[in-house]
Design an enzyme around this catalytic site. Structure first.
Site, PDB file in Angstrom:
ATOM      1  N   ASP A 104       4.278  -5.865   1.268  1.00 51.16           N
ATOM      2  CA  ASP A 104       3.462  -4.354   1.023  1.00 51.16           C
ATOM      3  C   ASP A 104       4.243  -3.197   1.206  1.00 51.16           C
ATOM      4  OD1 ASP A 104       2.792  -3.854   3.531  1.00 51.16           O
ATOM      5  OD2 ASP A 104       1.269  -5.320   3.447  1.00 51.16           O
ATOM      6  N   TYR A 105       3.676  -2.157   0.750  1.00 52.66           N
ATOM      7  CA  TYR A 105       4.020  -0.748   0.751  1.00 52.66           C
ATOM      8  C   TYR A 105       4.745  -0.368   2.114  1.00 52.66           C
ATOM      9  CZ  TYR A 105       4.193   4.257   0.013  1.00 52.66           C
ATOM     10  OH  TYR A 105       4.719   5.456  -0.225  1.00 52.66           O
TER      11      TYR A 105
END
Length: 231
Positions: A104-105
């Site tokens: 994820d980010y």
């Protein structure tokens, strides 16, 4: 030997078998000048297979790479919100590679990349049981970690038992084998230890090691062969 068209496309390395079936359904595939609309179609290396206007051939050698994903990058080709992606960081010669799973980010660390769509698919199947190891910096209470170690259901989704070792106060070594979306963050939050930072250090037998942030290195053929034989 003739094989199903979707397998032929996947073996060429341009897409997974599922994506190949979608391409066929959309009318993007032709064989020997005729458009096909069913995956129940067999071809071999003597057939001319066109996908999205480009001729594809037999599979090129499988390549596998370790990439050190930086923080604040999306694991995607393009982000509709304009955020930086891993392809903004990768050197030009690697921009055609496919990512294996996602980080994820905010998560950093090891992200595997390949030119082989079928390999990417197989390595992310839950049935492959390939362990991923993370270092999680958390806050909150560590007294309920055994709930995660024994498996837990969160919002109706069942998460398999995790291997969790406390390295030092608020720093955990976490190993999972399912790879569900945001699995580590969701489970640790559910047991009262929300994640502040998350960093992946290994995927199966491949380790991040001392690879610098934003850099990529090729995995040796021996390791690739062992992975291919494991499926």
């Amino acid at each position: 030997m003739k094989v199903r068209i979707a397998k032929f496309i996947a073996d060429s390395g341009i897409a997974s078998r599922r994506t190949a079936e979608d391409l066929i359904a959309r009318g993007a595939v032709s064989v020997n000048g005729e458009k096909i609309d069913t995956p129940v179609f067999f071809v071999d290396e003597n057939d001319v297979v066109i996908v999205n206007g480009k001729k594809i051939g037999t599979k090129t050698a499988t390549k596998l790479y370790a990439f050190h994903k930086p923080v604040n990058t999306m694991t995607t080709r393009a982000d509709p919100n304009g955020r930086q992606t891993i392809y903004d960081v990768l050197p030009n010669e690697y921009k055609s590679l496919k990512y294996i799973g996602r980080l994820d980010y905010k998560t950093t660390g090891l992200l595997l990349m390949t030119n082989d769509g079928e390999l990417a698919r197989k390595m992310t199947l839950p049935s492959s049981h390939i362990p991923r190891t993370y270092i999680a910096t958390v806050y909150g209470d560590l007294s309920k970690l055994d709930l995660a170690r024994h498996g837990i259901t969160v919002h109706g989704i069942k998460y398999a038992p995790m291997k969790i070792d406390v390295i030092e106060d608020k720093h955990l070594r976490v190993e999972i084998a399912e790879g569900k979306k945001n699995e580590v963050r969701i489970v640790l939050s559910a047991v009262g230890a929300p994640v502040k930072k998350l960093h992946r250090i290994s995927f199966g037998k491949i380790e991040l090691g001392n690879l610098p942030v934003g850099k990529i290195r090729e995995i040796n053929q021996k390791t690739i062969d062992l992975i291919l034989k494991s499926f």
